[in-house]
Design an enzyme around this catalytic site. Structure first.
Site, PDB file in Angstrom:
ATOM      1  N   ALA A   1     -15.496 -18.631   5.932  1.00 29.30           N
ATOM      2  CA  ALA A   1     -16.532 -17.725   6.439  1.00 29.30           C
ATOM      3  C   ALA A   1     -15.938 -16.742   7.445  1.00 29.30           C
ATOM      4  O   ALA A   1     -16.614 -16.288   8.361  1.00 29.30           O
ATOM      5  CB  ALA A   1     -17.674 -18.540   7.074  1.00 29.30           C
ATOM      6  N   GLY A   2     -14.657 -16.415   7.268  1.00 30.43           N
ATOM      7  CA  GLY A   2     -14.030 -15.388   8.100  1.00 30.43           C
ATOM      8  C   GLY A   2     -14.297 -14.010   7.502  1.00 30.43           C
ATOM      9  O   GLY A   2     -15.220 -13.837   6.696  1.00 30.43           O
TER      10      GLY A   2
ATOM     11  N   ALA B   1     -12.667 -12.246   5.286  1.00 29.68           N
ATOM     12  CA  ALA B   1     -12.519 -12.174   3.833  1.00 29.68           C
ATOM     13  C   ALA B   1     -13.706 -12.844   3.142  1.00 29.68           C
ATOM     14  O   ALA B   1     -14.234 -12.340   2.143  1.00 29.68           O
ATOM     15  CB  ALA B   1     -11.209 -12.836   3.412  1.00 29.68           C
TER      16      ALA B   1
ATOM     17  N   THR C   1      -5.558  -3.271   8.145  1.00 29.22           N
ATOM     18  CA  THR C   1      -5.442  -4.637   7.635  1.00 29.22           C
ATOM     19  C   THR C   1      -5.363  -5.626   8.789  1.00 29.22           C
ATOM     20  O   THR C   1      -5.558  -5.259   9.957  1.00 29.22           O
ATOM     21  CB  THR C   1      -4.274  -4.748   6.618  1.00 29.22           C
ATOM     22  OG1 THR C   1      -4.341  -6.033   6.009  1.00 29.22           O
ATOM     23  CG2 THR C   1      -2.906  -4.549   7.254  1.00 29.22           C
TER      24      THR C   1
ATOM     25  N   LYS D   1      -9.351  -5.415  11.254  1.00 28.95           N
ATOM     26  CA  LYS D   1     -10.494  -4.922  10.470  1.00 28.95           C
ATOM     27  C   LYS D   1     -11.809  -4.925  11.244  1.00 28.95           C
ATOM     28  O   LYS D   1     -12.693  -4.124  10.962  1.00 28.95           O
ATOM     29  CB  LYS D   1     -10.646  -5.746   9.181  1.00 28.95           C
ATOM     30  CG  LYS D   1      -9.537  -5.491   8.176  1.00 28.95           C
ATOM     31  CD  LYS D   1      -9.761  -6.271   6.898  1.00 28.95           C
ATOM     32  CE  LYS D   1      -8.570  -6.142   5.973  1.00 28.95           C
ATOM     33  NZ  LYS D   1      -8.785  -6.806   4.694  1.00 28.95           N
TER      34      LYS D   1
ATOM     35  N   ASP E   1     -22.792   1.789   5.569  1.00 28.20           N
ATOM     36  CA  ASP E   1     -23.738   0.671   5.717  1.00 28.20           C
ATOM     37  C   ASP E   1     -23.126  -0.650   5.256  1.00 28.20           C
ATOM     38  O   ASP E   1     -23.314  -1.689   5.890  1.00 28.20           O
ATOM     39  CB  ASP E   1     -25.004   0.938   4.891  1.00 28.20           C
ATOM     40  CG  ASP E   1     -25.837   2.044   5.516  1.00 28.20           C
ATOM     41  OD1 ASP E   1     -25.596   2.371   6.710  1.00 28.20           O
ATOM     42  OD2 ASP E   1     -26.705   2.589   4.816  1.00 28.20           O
TER      43      ASP E   1
ATOM     44  N   SER F   1       0.816  -1.222   0.000  1.00 25.02           N
ATOM     45  CA  SER F   1       0.000   0.000   0.000  1.00 25.02           C
ATOM     46  C   SER F   1       0.850   1.272   0.000  1.00 25.02           C
ATOM     47  O   SER F   1       0.521   2.214  -0.739  1.00 25.02           O
ATOM     48  CB  SER F   1      -0.968  -0.016   1.183  1.00 25.02           C
ATOM     49  OG  SER F   1      -1.883  -1.062   1.016  1.00 25.02           O
TER      50      SER F   1
ATOM     51  N   TYR G   1      -2.350 -13.685  -2.525  1.00 26.49           N
ATOM     52  CA  TYR G   1      -1.794 -12.910  -3.651  1.00 26.49           C
ATOM     53  C   TYR G   1      -0.918 -13.736  -4.576  1.00 26.49           C
ATOM     54  O   TYR G   1      -0.808 -13.449  -5.758  1.00 26.49           O
ATOM     55  CB  TYR G   1      -0.933 -11.745  -3.139  1.00 26.49           C
ATOM     56  CG  TYR G   1      -1.531 -10.989  -1.997  1.00 26.49           C
ATOM     57  CD1 TYR G   1      -2.896 -10.714  -1.962  1.00 26.49           C
ATOM     58  CD2 TYR G   1      -0.739 -10.544  -0.944  1.00 26.49           C
ATOM     59  CE1 TYR G   1      -3.450 -10.034  -0.910  1.00 26.49           C
ATOM     60  CE2 TYR G   1      -1.292  -9.851   0.111  1.00 26.49           C
ATOM     61  CZ  TYR G   1      -2.647  -9.602   0.126  1.00 26.49           C
ATOM     62  OH  TYR G   1      -3.192  -8.928   1.157  1.00 26.49           O
TER      63      TYR G   1
ATOM     64  N   ASP H   1     -12.759  -3.712   0.278  1.00 24.15           N
ATOM     65  CA  ASP H   1     -12.327  -5.063  -0.120  1.00 24.15           C
ATOM     66  C   ASP H   1     -13.357  -5.725  -1.029  1.00 24.15           C
ATOM     67  O   ASP H   1     -13.019  -6.378  -2.013  1.00 24.15           O
ATOM     68  CB  ASP H   1     -12.143  -5.953   1.124  1.00 24.15           C
ATOM     69  CG  ASP H   1     -10.886  -5.603   1.902  1.00 24.15           C
ATOM     70  OD1 ASP H   1      -9.929  -5.104   1.291  1.00 24.15           O
ATOM     71  OD2 ASP H   1     -10.874  -5.836   3.127  1.00 24.15           O
TER      72      ASP H   1
HETATM   73  P1  ATR Z   1      -9.739 -13.565   7.255  1.00 29.95           P
HETATM   74  O1  ATR Z   1     -10.052 -12.208   7.809  1.00 29.95           O
HETATM   75  O2  ATR Z   1      -8.489 -13.607   6.427  1.00 29.95           O
HETATM   76  O3  ATR Z   1     -10.903 -14.182   6.550  1.00 29.95           O
HETATM   77  P2  ATR Z   1     -10.337 -15.184   9.557  1.00 29.95           P
HETATM   78  O4  ATR Z   1     -11.508 -14.305   9.849  1.00 29.95           O
HETATM   79  O5  ATR Z   1      -9.461 -15.613  10.694  1.00 29.95           O
HETATM   80  O6  ATR Z   1      -9.371 -14.485   8.517  1.00 29.95           O
HETATM   81  O7  ATR Z   1     -10.890 -16.474   8.778  1.00 29.95           O
HETATM   82  C1  ATR Z   1     -10.062 -17.516   8.380  1.00 29.95           C
HETATM   83  C2  ATR Z   1     -10.857 -18.521   7.542  1.00 29.95           C
HETATM   84  O8  ATR Z   1      -9.969 -19.594   7.155  1.00 29.95           O
HETATM   85  C3  ATR Z   1     -12.010 -19.173   8.291  1.00 29.95           C
HETATM   86  O9  ATR Z   1     -13.029 -19.499   7.379  1.00 29.95           O
HETATM   87  C4  ATR Z   1     -11.352 -20.435   8.847  1.00 29.95           C
HETATM   88  O10 ATR Z   1     -12.233 -21.484   9.151  1.00 29.95           O
HETATM   89  P3  ATR Z   1     -12.911 -21.576  10.631  1.00 29.95           P
HETATM   90  O11 ATR Z   1     -14.036 -20.581  10.619  1.00 29.95           O
HETATM   91  O12 ATR Z   1     -13.361 -22.981  10.746  1.00 29.95           O
HETATM   92  O13 ATR Z   1     -11.820 -21.209  11.607  1.00 29.95           O
HETATM   93  C5  ATR Z   1     -10.500 -20.830   7.656  1.00 29.95           C
HETATM   94  N1  ATR Z   1      -9.399 -21.702   8.058  1.00 29.95           N
HETATM   95  C6  ATR Z   1      -8.264 -21.350   8.696  1.00 29.95           C
HETATM   96  N2  ATR Z   1      -7.481 -22.427   8.909  1.00 29.95           N
HETATM   97  C7  ATR Z   1      -8.147 -23.496   8.374  1.00 29.95           C
HETATM   98  C8  ATR Z   1      -7.867 -24.892   8.265  1.00 29.95           C
HETATM   99  N3  ATR Z   1      -6.741 -25.430   8.757  1.00 29.95           N
HETATM  100  N4  ATR Z   1      -8.781 -25.677   7.653  1.00 29.95           N
HETATM  101  C9  ATR Z   1      -9.926 -25.147   7.153  1.00 29.95           C
HETATM  102  N5  ATR Z   1     -10.245 -23.838   7.228  1.00 29.95           N
HETATM  103  C10 ATR Z   1      -9.363 -23.019   7.826  1.00 29.95           C
END
Ligand code: ATR
Length: 272
Positions: free
Chosen positions: A131-132, A134, A66, A70, A82, A21, A220, A106
């Protein structure tokens, strides 16, 4: 050269030394003859509030936020757009008369990166892995563009929460608890952190993937997942486009100007 009147912009992250950035935004300030500079600050979570207080005191004009801040930054702001509220994450802050307003660029960045790769979104079927934070931004962006979105996540409760919190935008979202086939999906998107380390397993069994799938990864670099999909003849899209476009939209929020996308692209091609 930095003068007394130079506006300061910055990114808070932890770690942040890898961030592109500063290069992108400083290049744009220079090209557009804006008297401003952009710096990266490594802010550990324990110091986030103090850092935001400092941004107010120092009248920082704009910030990017970042990993891992976030979500945590949201209660520290005066106002949140919103879409950032619905996604539950802020990656861009604008300082207007010492009021800090949060945005999320994003999700638009991701949509723009699909568009520039000629991916049709409306009424196409997307499988979002993860489902985190991102995953939430990606799913939100896709739903606003009329896509069908299925969420698959290791922790199903998080996937269900994600789907419930977006049902008011679109009913075209569902959660799947296991993958037996991906024939029904046009596009598969890895939003999990799997692939950041070279020993990580694939986010899904690669044998399911066929050359009719478009495969994206928000990471990336070209992950093993993307490499395997490419070998199967799939069109692949990595996370650089999203990173580039979120910066374009953030710059526009701060300055009402559009930076040169080609300059940004050159920065990426030199460094990766
Ligand atoms: P970000 O902001 O980058 O999305 P995050 O909110 O910590 O980071 O989310 C990480 C994502 O990667 C989640 O979907 C996580 O799954 P869980 O909700 O079950 O934790 C997924 N993830 C991380 N490590 C994983 C692994 N070893 N196997 C499967 N999914 C994984």
């Amino acid at each position: 050269m930095i003068k007394g009147s130079t506006d300061v912009y910055c990114i808070f992250g932890h770690p942040v030394s890898h961030s592109k950035s500063p290069q992108m935004h400083n290049c744009a300030f220079q090209k557009l003859s804006i008297d401003a500079c952009y710096v990266a600050f490594d802010v550990p979570p324990v110091n986030l509030k103090a850092a935001i207080d400092a941004a107010r005191v120092l009248k920082i004009k704009g910030l990017n936020i970042t990993v891992p801040h976030k979500e945590a930054v949201m209660p520290l702001l005066d106002d949140i757009s919103d879409d950032a509220l619905t996604i539950g994450a802020v990656n861009t802050i604008k300082n207007e008369d010492n009021k800090l307003r949060g945005f999320n660029t994003d999700y638009i960045g991701f949509i723009r990166s699909l568009e520039e790769n000629d991916v049709t979104i409306k009424n196409k079927h997307f499988l979002v892995l993860g489902a985190g934070g991102a995953g939430r931004a990606v799913a939100y962006g896709l739903l606003t563009q009329g896509a069908f979105v299925s969420i698959y996540n290791r922790t199903i409760e998080k996937a269900l929460n994600l789907a419930n919190s977006f049902k008011h935008i679109s009913q075209k979202i569902n959660v799947i608890d296991y993958i037996k086939s991906i024939d029904d999906y046009d596009v598969i998107i890895n939003t999990t952190s799997l692939g950041l380390n070279k020993d990580d397993p694939m986010p899904i069994d690669i044998t399911y993937i066929t050359d009719r799938n478009i495969v994206c990864d928000l990471i990336y670099t070209k992950t093993q997942f993307l490499e395997s999909a490419s070998k199967k003849g799939c069109k692949i899209i990595d996370g650089k486009g999203m990173l580039l476009w979120q910066a374009v939209y953030a710059f526009n929020i701060w300055t009402n100007l559009t930076p040169s996308v080609e300059d940004f692209r050159k920065i990426f091609s030199k460094n990766w």
